[in-house]
Design an enzyme around this catalytic site. Structure first.
Site, PDB file in Angstrom:
ATOM      1  NE  ARG A 124      -1.869  -1.445   3.541  1.00 40.64           N
ATOM      2  CZ  ARG A 124      -2.092  -1.105   4.809  1.00 40.64           C
ATOM      3  NH1 ARG A 124      -3.186  -0.471   5.150  1.00 40.64           N
ATOM      4  NH2 ARG A 124      -1.220  -1.407   5.746  1.00 40.64           N
ATOM      5  CG  ASN A 176      -3.737  -4.514   3.775  1.00 37.21           C
ATOM      6  OD1 ASN A 176      -3.274  -4.441   2.647  1.00 37.21           O
ATOM      7  ND2 ASN A 176      -2.982  -4.466   4.848  1.00 37.21           N
TER       8      ASN A 176
END
Length: 91
Positions: A18, A36
């Protein structure tokens, strides 16, 4: 202007995926977020001009430092995002 939702499968959690995507977004004229998901995948929603969105996705999957961690990526067009500024990591 288009918006897309992308799901990344593979070794994409616990490896800085990320954060790498957020850094990469700084080089593109896109807005959105990445987070996530409970089943071990990563979801991203982004918006921008179509060529910017497509180039950004291509960069992630083919050329980024995280490309080797991605087993599959699925993407679909979605409604334009509202009240989104910049590109963020969501909880």
């Amino acid at each position: 202007m288009i918006a897309k939702r992308a799901i990344f499968e593979g070794r994409v959690q616990g490896v800085g995926f990320r954060y790498a995507v957020k850094q990469l977004a700084m080089g593109f004229d896109v807005t959105g977020w990445v987070k996530n998901l409970p089943e071990g995948t990563v979801e991203m929603q982004l918006m921008g001009e179509e060529d910017e969105v497509e180039e950004f996705l291509k960069e992630i999957v083919e050329e980024s430092a995280m490309a080797h961690n991605i087993k599959n990526m699925y993407s679909e067009k979605i409604a334009l995002l509202e009240n989104v500024k910049g590109f963020t990591i969501s909880a």
